[in-house]
Design an enzyme around this catalytic site. Structure first.
Site, PDB file in Angstrom:
ATOM      1  N   LYS A 237       0.802  -1.213   0.000  1.00 11.63           N
ATOM      2  CA  LYS A 237       0.000   0.000   0.000  1.00 11.63           C
ATOM      3  C   LYS A 237       0.840   1.270   0.000  1.00 11.63           C
ATOM      4  CE  LYS A 237      -4.209  -1.869   2.147  1.00 11.63           C
ATOM      5  NZ  LYS A 237      -3.867  -3.269   1.976  1.00 11.63           N
TER       6      LYS A 237
ATOM      7  N   GLU B 115      -2.627   6.253   8.192  1.00  8.43           N
ATOM      8  CA  GLU B 115      -3.408   7.190   7.383  1.00  8.43           C
ATOM      9  C   GLU B 115      -4.318   8.023   8.270  1.00  8.43           C
ATOM     10  OE1 GLU B 115      -4.157   4.962   3.097  1.00  8.43           O
ATOM     11  OE2 GLU B 115      -5.754   5.058   4.582  1.00  8.43           O
TER      12      GLU B 115
ATOM     13  N   HIS C 243     -14.021  -3.236   8.929  1.00  7.78           N
ATOM     14  CA  HIS C 243     -13.391  -3.067   7.620  1.00  7.78           C
ATOM     15  C   HIS C 243     -13.741  -4.174   6.633  1.00  7.78           C
ATOM     16  CE1 HIS C 243     -11.178   0.179   9.480  1.00  7.78           C
ATOM     17  NE2 HIS C 243     -10.666  -0.658  10.360  1.00  7.78           N
TER      18      HIS C 243
ATOM     19  N   ARG D   9      -7.234  -8.134  -8.821  1.00 12.68           N
ATOM     20  CA  ARG D   9      -7.954  -9.403  -8.962  1.00 12.68           C
ATOM     21  C   ARG D   9      -9.437  -9.097  -9.155  1.00 12.68           C
ATOM     22  NH1 ARG D   9     -10.502  -9.141  -4.131  1.00 12.68           N
ATOM     23  NH2 ARG D   9      -9.342  -8.397  -2.323  1.00 12.68           N
TER      24      ARG D   9
END
Length: 612
Positions: free
Chosen positions: A116, A200, A235, A297
């Site tokens: 990421k 973040e 999440h 994907r």
């Protein structure tokens, strides 16, 4: 065109791929572990190969076994589905090196988007807006805590190699950072073999918007519009829809253009998803939407895109992997209607969403009014080794409200037993005022989850109907002599006493028990009997393992004083961490839990004695 295909996966996605391959005349090969020997994907494939023991790390995650199975069966290509090895660049390269076709993006694209932190840097260079945060190499806990403080709480800790909701923790205050970081790193190491994280800024009114992209080997890249996946728990996506509520044409154009730029930046081939986070405090605006990550994907939620575009994304994958160009150009793609998907899990929301395992003695999902993608069948076994999702329920409508109502009706008509599911929870979520209004943000379930997780109760009429099928005609008629044809009688509903109103003639062939199915939930009604003794449970201080799993952390020692709700230990099962807590204030009188050990269901892990 590919003529034979091995599916390196299991469950509903393996069955989904087999369905399209069969329609295209492509021979399919399944792989399976010990636990999946009788699985639906094994039954539906033209051929199946056993690849190892039940744990995924000993079967589905061993690339060498999968490649060997492809060669042994003469398969030309390998489709990874999602999860497992689908975003493993080394496996993708090994497939190509073995002379097989990889149905997916280039290994270099997977690598570029796999971490990421690196992906965000790459996207920033490509002119794609990214969320503020720390993406550096320094993983010292004290340094990361300093970065979090500088960014400003709340923050989100994310595993750089994460995906599927794993390896993510929201932290609201500095005092919680160290514990959350350690938990996130443990989960990341266990799930991805990499415990590095990034930090973040956590958006306070966040919406999860993603764009389906598709590329081919001829340099073409198109988007198939956006999906909204904002309804999430821990999440993990719960309900997805397409298009996104409140998305205007101008914002859609900017967002989808950014997604295409992102795909082109990594020379993308095949199906992929660019995920964005939006600050929806002022509605959806292009200048308040930032890149989060790319999933290289097919996504779990791809059916909603298929439903609004009329495209079979698996067919596109197979055609592009065979060297063909994308079947449709951008100007030939359009949005038609609205689609919603609910993820049906084998779990019990009333018990903290603990996974539920066992035999599906009853498994009925309505397919007449919508689409159901599943990898199980009535009589199949839900094991503790894999993700607890047992089906995806998909509805389409002319508009959002029609799709929402159709999805709710499909869930209400479902009947699954004795394995527990989240069906009633999904129905409650669909009926939540914020969801109805299309103003969901990712924190909704965290705020209002209690209103959606209350244990459902069957109606009196449903209980009466079931009870009357258990009452002998002679017994019931005796009570009608000189008395009204109505009386109350005790029964057991899932082992707990319930008084049921009896009304009617009874039956000549009384059933020994009846299942009561209503509003997506199922209960068992049995005749009243004196209740016998039961084993220990949290009510008497016994902390029992709710399922087979591995103890990954023990937070107390024998003799410690604990308070109600305090975490005692962490159990890992069905790819999730589950915290077991103290049922009341007291002392740890007995502790049998050892980190790193496997335990069976109902194993006594600890015993708490009440404080005097």
């Amino acid at each position: 065109m590919i003529t034979s295909l091995l599916i390196a996966n299991r469950g509903e996605i393996a069955c989904r791929i087999i369905r399209t391959a069969r329609e295209m005349g492509i021979r399919t090969v399944a792989v399976y572990s010990d636990a999946d020997a009788k699985a639906l994907h094994v039954r539906e494939a033209d051929e199946a190969v056993h690849i190892g023991p039940s744990p995924a790390r000993e079967s589905y995650l061993i690339g060498e076994k999968i490649i060997a199975a492809a060669k042994a069966t003469g398969a030309e290509a390998i489709h990874p589905g999602y999860g497992f090895l689908s975003e493993n660049a080394e496996f993708a390269q090994a497939v190509a090196d073995a002379g097989l076709v990889w149905v997916g993006p280039k290994p270099s694209s997977i690598t570029a988007m796999g971490l990421k932190d690196a992906a965000k840097k790459l996207m920033a260079d490509a002119g794609v807006p990214v969320t503020p945060g720390y993406m550096g190499e320094n993983q010292d806990p004290a340094f990361l805590a300093e970065q979090a403080a500088e960014i400003g709480y709340p923050v989100l800790i994310k595993a750089v190699a994460g995906g599927g909701g794993k390896g993510m923790r929201k932290v609201d205050a500095a005092a919680d950072f160290a514990d959350m970081l350690a938990s996130c790193q443990r989960e990341a190491a266990a799930s991805f073999g990499n415990d590095h994280v990034l930090i973040e800024k956590y958006i306070l009114t966040p919406r999860h918007i993603e764009v389906q992209v598709f590329g081919d080997t001829h340099g073409n890249v198109v988007h198939l519009f956006e999906r909204d996946c904002s309804l999430q728990r821990r999440h993990q996506k719960v309900i997805e829809e397409a298009p996104a509520p409140g998305m205007d044409d101008a914002t859609r154009a900017d967002l989808c253009a950014a997604a295409v730029r992102a795909a082109k930046a990594v020379d993308y081939v095949g199906a992929g998803t660019i995920e964005f986070i939006a600050d929806a405090s002022e509605g959806l605006r292009a200048d308040r939407i930032w890149f989060m990550e790319m999933n290289t994907r097919l996504q779990v939620e791809h059916p909603v895109t298929e439903e609004i575009t009329g495209v079979d994304l698996v067919e596109w994958q197979l055609r592009v992997a065979s060297g063909e160009p994308i079947p449709l150009g951008q100007d030939e793609l359009a949005i038609n209607g609205w689609a919603m998907e609910a993820r049906l899990y084998a779990e019990d929301p009333a018990k903290g969403f603990l996974p539920s395992i066992g035999t599906l003695e009853l498994f009925q999902l309505p397919e007449h009014s919508g689409r159901v993608d599943t990898g199980v069948y009535e009589g199949a076994e839900v094991s503790p080794f894999y993700d607890p999702m047992i089906a995806k329920v998909i509805a389409w409508g002319e508009d959002r409200e029609e799709a929402r109502e159709m999805l709710s009706e499909m869930l209400e008509d479902s009947a699954i037993w004795p394995v527990r599911t989240n069906s009633a929870f999904l129905i409650a979520a669909l009926d939540h005022p914020d969801f109805v209004a299309g103003t969901v943000d990712t924190g909704l379930i965290g705020r209002d989850g209690d209103s959606m997780t209350a244990e459902p109760v069957p109606s009196g009429q449903a209980l009466t109907n079931a009870a009357m099928a258990m009452v002998p005609r002679a017994l019931q008629s005796g009570f009608r002599l000189n008395a009204p044809d109505v009386r109350n009688a005790p029964f057991l509903l899932d082992g707990k006493r319930v008084d049921v109103t009896l009304h009617g003639p009874g039956t000549d062939e009384p059933a020994p028990a009846m299942l009561v199915a209503e509003s997506g939930a199922v209960w068992q009604l049995t005749p009243w009997r004196a209740a016998g003794g039961t084993g220990g449970g949290a009510s008497d201080g016994a902390i029992l393992s709710p399922m087979p799993g591995k103890i990954i952390a023990v937070d107390v020692a024998a003799g410690d004083k604990v308070t109600k709700g305090q975490k005692l230990l962490t159990l890992e099962a069905m790819k999730m961490e589950h915290s077991l807590t103290a049922p009341f204030d007291g002392i740890v009188a007995e502790l049998n839990a050892i980190a790193g050990t496997q335990v069976q269901v109902e194993a006594l892990l600890a015993k708490i004695e009440a404080a005097e």
